[in-house]
Design an enzyme around this catalytic site. Structure first.
Site, PDB file in Angstrom:
ATOM      1  N   GLY A  54     -45.163 -42.185  16.912  1.00 52.11           N
ATOM      2  CA  GLY A  54     -45.713 -41.024  17.635  1.00 52.11           C
ATOM      3  C   GLY A  54     -46.265 -39.979  16.683  1.00 52.11           C
ATOM      4  O   GLY A  54     -46.096 -38.786  16.909  1.00 52.11           O
TER       5      GLY A  54
ATOM      6  N   TYR B  74     -35.297 -27.983  32.302  1.00 47.81           N
ATOM      7  CA  TYR B  74     -35.258 -28.871  31.143  1.00 47.81           C
ATOM      8  C   TYR B  74     -33.860 -29.447  30.869  1.00 47.81           C
ATOM      9  O   TYR B  74     -33.527 -30.525  31.338  1.00 47.81           O
ATOM     10  CB  TYR B  74     -35.834 -28.168  29.886  1.00 47.81           C
ATOM     11  CG  TYR B  74     -36.298 -29.193  28.872  1.00 47.81           C
ATOM     12  CD1 TYR B  74     -37.642 -29.539  28.761  1.00 47.81           C
ATOM     13  CD2 TYR B  74     -35.387 -29.866  28.061  1.00 47.81           C
ATOM     14  CE1 TYR B  74     -38.067 -30.521  27.880  1.00 47.81           C
ATOM     15  CE2 TYR B  74     -35.802 -30.854  27.171  1.00 47.81           C
ATOM     16  CZ  TYR B  74     -37.144 -31.165  27.089  1.00 47.81           C
ATOM     17  OH  TYR B  74     -37.559 -32.149  26.216  1.00 47.81           O
TER      18      TYR B  74
ATOM     19  N   SER C 205     -49.445 -39.259  15.939  1.00 46.07           N
ATOM     20  CA  SER C 205     -50.856 -38.897  16.079  1.00 46.07           C
ATOM     21  C   SER C 205     -51.066 -37.485  16.612  1.00 46.07           C
ATOM     22  O   SER C 205     -52.168 -36.966  16.569  1.00 46.07           O
ATOM     23  CB  SER C 205     -51.555 -39.884  17.025  1.00 46.07           C
ATOM     24  OG  SER C 205     -50.926 -39.846  18.286  1.00 46.07           O
TER      25      SER C 205
ATOM     26  N   LYS D 132     -32.198 -36.215  26.768  1.00 44.12           N
ATOM     27  CA  LYS D 132     -31.948 -35.621  25.444  1.00 44.12           C
ATOM     28  C   LYS D 132     -30.464 -35.731  25.072  1.00 44.12           C
ATOM     29  O   LYS D 132     -30.130 -35.969  23.917  1.00 44.12           O
ATOM     30  CB  LYS D 132     -32.413 -34.158  25.406  1.00 44.12           C
ATOM     31  CG  LYS D 132     -33.931 -34.005  25.469  1.00 44.12           C
ATOM     32  CD  LYS D 132     -34.661 -34.769  24.374  1.00 44.12           C
ATOM     33  CE  LYS D 132     -36.164 -34.554  24.405  1.00 44.12           C
ATOM     34  NZ  LYS D 132     -36.913 -35.469  23.523  1.00 44.12           N
TER      35      LYS D 132
ATOM     36  N   LEU E 131     -41.854 -40.134  19.878  1.00 41.32           N
ATOM     37  CA  LEU E 131     -42.647 -40.575  21.031  1.00 41.32           C
ATOM     38  C   LEU E 131     -42.437 -39.622  22.202  1.00 41.32           C
ATOM     39  O   LEU E 131     -41.324 -39.138  22.406  1.00 41.32           O
ATOM     40  CB  LEU E 131     -42.204 -41.973  21.484  1.00 41.32           C
ATOM     41  CG  LEU E 131     -42.343 -43.128  20.500  1.00 41.32           C
ATOM     42  CD1 LEU E 131     -41.877 -44.424  21.155  1.00 41.32           C
ATOM     43  CD2 LEU E 131     -43.773 -43.265  20.005  1.00 41.32           C
ATOM     44  N   ALA E 132     -43.483 -39.351  22.941  1.00 38.65           N
ATOM     45  CA  ALA E 132     -43.363 -38.625  24.211  1.00 38.65           C
ATOM     46  C   ALA E 132     -44.211 -39.384  25.217  1.00 38.65           C
ATOM     47  O   ALA E 132     -45.413 -39.541  25.032  1.00 38.65           O
ATOM     48  CB  ALA E 132     -43.862 -37.190  24.076  1.00 38.65           C
TER      49      ALA E 132
ATOM     50  N   TYR F 112     -35.097 -30.793  22.743  1.00 36.05           N
ATOM     51  CA  TYR F 112     -35.269 -29.395  23.147  1.00 36.05           C
ATOM     52  C   TYR F 112     -34.083 -29.027  24.028  1.00 36.05           C
ATOM     53  O   TYR F 112     -33.705 -29.801  24.908  1.00 36.05           O
ATOM     54  CB  TYR F 112     -36.588 -29.215  23.919  1.00 36.05           C
ATOM     55  CG  TYR F 112     -36.829 -27.783  24.315  1.00 36.05           C
ATOM     56  CD1 TYR F 112     -37.141 -26.831  23.345  1.00 36.05           C
ATOM     57  CD2 TYR F 112     -36.687 -27.370  25.639  1.00 36.05           C
ATOM     58  CE1 TYR F 112     -37.325 -25.505  23.684  1.00 36.05           C
ATOM     59  CE2 TYR F 112     -36.875 -26.038  25.977  1.00 36.05           C
ATOM     60  CZ  TYR F 112     -37.198 -25.109  25.002  1.00 36.05           C
ATOM     61  OH  TYR F 112     -37.370 -23.790  25.336  1.00 36.05           O
TER      62      TYR F 112
ATOM     63  N   GLY G 113     -48.896 -33.492  18.018  1.00 31.67           N
ATOM     64  CA  GLY G 113     -47.689 -32.694  18.218  1.00 31.67           C
ATOM     65  C   GLY G 113     -46.729 -32.713  17.043  1.00 31.67           C
ATOM     66  O   GLY G 113     -47.128 -32.625  15.871  1.00 31.67           O
TER      67      GLY G 113
HETATM   68  P1  NAI Z   1     -47.184 -35.417  21.938  1.00 31.86           P
HETATM   69  O1  NAI Z   1     -47.634 -35.799  23.298  1.00 31.86           O
HETATM   70  O2  NAI Z   1     -47.971 -34.415  21.190  1.00 31.86           O
HETATM   71  O3  NAI Z   1     -47.061 -36.742  21.018  1.00 31.86           O
HETATM   72  C1  NAI Z   1     -46.521 -37.922  21.518  1.00 31.86           C
HETATM   73  C2  NAI Z   1     -46.799 -39.069  20.573  1.00 31.86           C
HETATM   74  O4  NAI Z   1     -46.223 -40.281  21.134  1.00 31.86           O
HETATM   75  C3  NAI Z   1     -48.282 -39.365  20.352  1.00 31.86           C
HETATM   76  O5  NAI Z   1     -48.472 -39.730  19.008  1.00 31.86           O
HETATM   77  C4  NAI Z   1     -48.535 -40.585  21.250  1.00 31.86           C
HETATM   78  O6  NAI Z   1     -49.630 -41.396  20.824  1.00 31.86           O
HETATM   79  C5  NAI Z   1     -47.220 -41.304  21.079  1.00 31.86           C
HETATM   80  N1  NAI Z   1     -46.912 -42.290  22.122  1.00 31.86           N
HETATM   81  C6  NAI Z   1     -46.673 -42.075  23.430  1.00 31.86           C
HETATM   82  N2  NAI Z   1     -46.407 -43.251  24.046  1.00 31.86           N
HETATM   83  C7  NAI Z   1     -46.468 -44.216  23.113  1.00 31.86           C
HETATM   84  C8  NAI Z   1     -46.288 -45.619  23.111  1.00 31.86           C
HETATM   85  N3  NAI Z   1     -45.977 -46.295  24.217  1.00 31.86           N
HETATM   86  N4  NAI Z   1     -46.449 -46.295  21.948  1.00 31.86           N
HETATM   87  C9  NAI Z   1     -46.773 -45.646  20.808  1.00 31.86           C
HETATM   88  N5  NAI Z   1     -46.958 -44.316  20.737  1.00 31.86           N
HETATM   89  C10 NAI Z   1     -46.805 -43.611  21.873  1.00 31.86           C
HETATM   90  O7  NAI Z   1     -45.647 -34.963  22.134  1.00 31.86           O
HETATM   91  P2  NAI Z   1     -44.702 -33.902  21.403  1.00 31.86           P
HETATM   92  O8  NAI Z   1     -44.652 -32.677  22.220  1.00 31.86           O
HETATM   93  O9  NAI Z   1     -45.013 -33.811  19.959  1.00 31.86           O
HETATM   94  O10 NAI Z   1     -43.263 -34.601  21.596  1.00 31.86           O
HETATM   95  C11 NAI Z   1     -42.680 -35.465  20.621  1.00 31.86           C
HETATM   96  C12 NAI Z   1     -41.159 -35.401  20.770  1.00 31.86           C
HETATM   97  O11 NAI Z   1     -40.704 -34.075  20.476  1.00 31.86           O
HETATM   98  C13 NAI Z   1     -40.646 -35.723  22.187  1.00 31.86           C
HETATM   99  O12 NAI Z   1     -39.422 -36.409  22.098  1.00 31.86           O
HETATM  100  C14 NAI Z   1     -40.403 -34.332  22.765  1.00 31.86           C
HETATM  101  O13 NAI Z   1     -39.437 -34.329  23.804  1.00 31.86           O
HETATM  102  C15 NAI Z   1     -39.882 -33.618  21.536  1.00 31.86           C
HETATM  103  N6  NAI Z   1     -39.947 -32.153  21.589  1.00 31.86           N
HETATM  104  C16 NAI Z   1     -41.118 -31.503  21.925  1.00 31.86           C
HETATM  105  C17 NAI Z   1     -41.134 -30.109  22.008  1.00 31.86           C
HETATM  106  C18 NAI Z   1     -42.386 -29.375  22.398  1.00 31.86           C
HETATM  107  O14 NAI Z   1     -42.265 -28.173  22.721  1.00 31.86           O
HETATM  108  N7  NAI Z   1     -43.550 -29.967  22.375  1.00 31.86           N
HETATM  109  C19 NAI Z   1     -39.952 -29.304  21.720  1.00 31.86           C
HETATM  110  C20 NAI Z   1     -38.808 -30.070  21.318  1.00 31.86           C
HETATM  111  C21 NAI Z   1     -38.810 -31.449  21.283  1.00 31.86           C
END
Ligand code: NAI
Length: 386
Positions: free
Chosen positions: A48, A235, A50, A244, A139-140, A225, A52
């Protein structure tokens, strides 16, 4: 290449490749100006990476620690009629800048849950790295295929016991509207835990360990989170929180399983960041407007790269050991959870409504909107969109 962004609700239907490249370049520049990671890992797998938090982690370890990186992400390449996704262009940009500096950077596009992807990754590690010493699990997603093609688990954004109504901000059409989340049934809770809990993280670590591609002192990290009582109903007290909690338990389980190679597994509790995934959560958007305004006023607002680099440099690769709380969690959410900040947010939220939410005196809507635009490559300083 169009400079017009197309947004439906909170989903960007296009992106700007040059903006994505510039945004990655700026994160690299920012991390180079921060204290470097002295004992950084050499070869890192990011799941994941790419966008965030995963992309920021990758940039932190590569450009703030000189690590080689392999990234698995699920992104759409461009076609004649479609720009593809921002993450696809972020990967290209990352590769470009990493290679310029003599770092290995490889990207696999596809489903991280699949057996094929695991096999491909292991083969790549054997051929190019020998072993990896770090796995970032970021991953998300809303969907995880069940093994052997038996259908899919689908995560649900729901509460646990009683309904909750929170404000949802749509960028196009631009409006704020109340959305009620209903309580989930047991199957929905279980499915959400399957998708966003720790099971897949555990499987990845196990399969890599069995393949003997994990180096001594290997570390792995996943992101959580928790938030505060304001965000609790939507959440941590809801279906996502159940997932989580499972992720937190998985870190302890993996930590034990990795002891024979002196390995460690951690969960870092992060601050709320505007990302492709987080803009979907009703109730969180107004909270984030207030949070961003308050942290900016206090000079404590971190960008994704500043936040993730603090986690890597100050916690995970802290030469004196990784500081955690009594639940063994890395608490990088300290600025957000400061009681003074939370009290202020509670007061601010009372005054945010659908007619005034864009007003800078009630919250940082402009910052929120702009960050969303920027993760898709728009409104980036230094890009000539004409
Ligand atoms: P994002 O949506 O920006 O990034 C998600 C990533 O997962 C991307 O690289 C996407 O290509 C990849 N992905 C999704 N499904 C996939 C699959 N089947 N195979 C391969 N790659 C896949 O998400 P974000 O926000 O960076 O979240 C990442 C983690 O951080 C999650 O677990 C989220 O719960 C956690 N988090 C996020 C916060 C936020 O405020 N954004 C705060 C605290 C934790």
């Amino acid at each position: 290449m169009s400079d017009i962004k197309i947004i439906k609700g909170v989903v960007a239907a296009n992106c700007h490749p040059l903006g994505c490249k510039e945004q990655v370049r700026q994160q690299i520049k920012d991390v180079k100006n921060l204290p470097q990671i002295n004992n950084a890992p050499k070869n890192v797998l990011v799941l994941g990476g790419s966008s965030g938090l995963g992309l920021a982690s990758r940039i932190s370890l590569a450009f703030g620690g000189r690590a080689n990186t392999l990234n698995v992400s699920y992104e759409r390449p461009p076609t004649e009629s479609d720009t593809g996704t921002a993450g696809y262009h972020n990967n290209l940009a990352f590769q470009h800048f990493a290679k310029e500096e003599g770092l290995i950077a490889e990207d696999f596009i596809g489903d991280a849950f699949s057996l094929e992807m695991r096999t491909k990754v292991i083969n790549y590690i054997r051929q190019n790295f020998g072993k990896i010493d770090c796995l970032v699990y970021s991953l998300a997603t809303g969907i995880r295929p069940k093994p052997n093609g038996e259908g899919k688990w689908k995560s649900e954004l729901k509460t646990i016991d009683s309904p909750f109504t929170g404000n949802f901000i749509s960028f196009e059409p631009e409006m704020m509207l109340p959305v009620t989340l209903e309580p989930a049934n047991n199957d929905e809770i279980e499915a959400t835990v399957k998708v966003m809990g720790g099971e897949d993280w555990e499987e990845w670590v196990e399969v890599l360990k069995e393949a003997d591609v994990l180096d001594t002192d290997f570390k792995t990290i996943a992101y959580s989170y928790i938030g505060s009582e304001v965000t609790y109903p939507v959440y941590f007290g809801g279906t996502l929180g159940k997932a989580k909690e499972h992720l937190h338990q998985t870190a302890d389980l993996l930590d034990t399983k990795l002891s024979d190679i002196n390995g460690h597994a951690y969960v870092a509790v992060c601050k709320a960041i505007v990302s492709k995934a987080s803009v979907f959560i009703p109730g969180l958007s107004t909270y984030v407007l207030a949070l961003m305004k308050e942290l900016k006023e206090r000079g404590e607002d971190e960008t994704a790269i500043q936040h993730m680099h603090r986690i890597m440099q100050g916690y995970l690769y802290n030469p004196n050991g990784t500081p955690t709380d009594d639940q063994r969690l890395i608490r990088a959410d300290n600025f957000e959870l400061n009681p003074e900040v939370q009290n202020k947010i509670k007061e601010m939220i009372k005054n945010i409504n659908s007619s005034n939410y864009k007003d800078p005196s009630v919250g940082d809507y402009e910052g929120y909107r702009k960050e969303f635009s920027q993760i898709n490559g728009f409104e980036i300083e230094g890009v000539d969109y004409k």
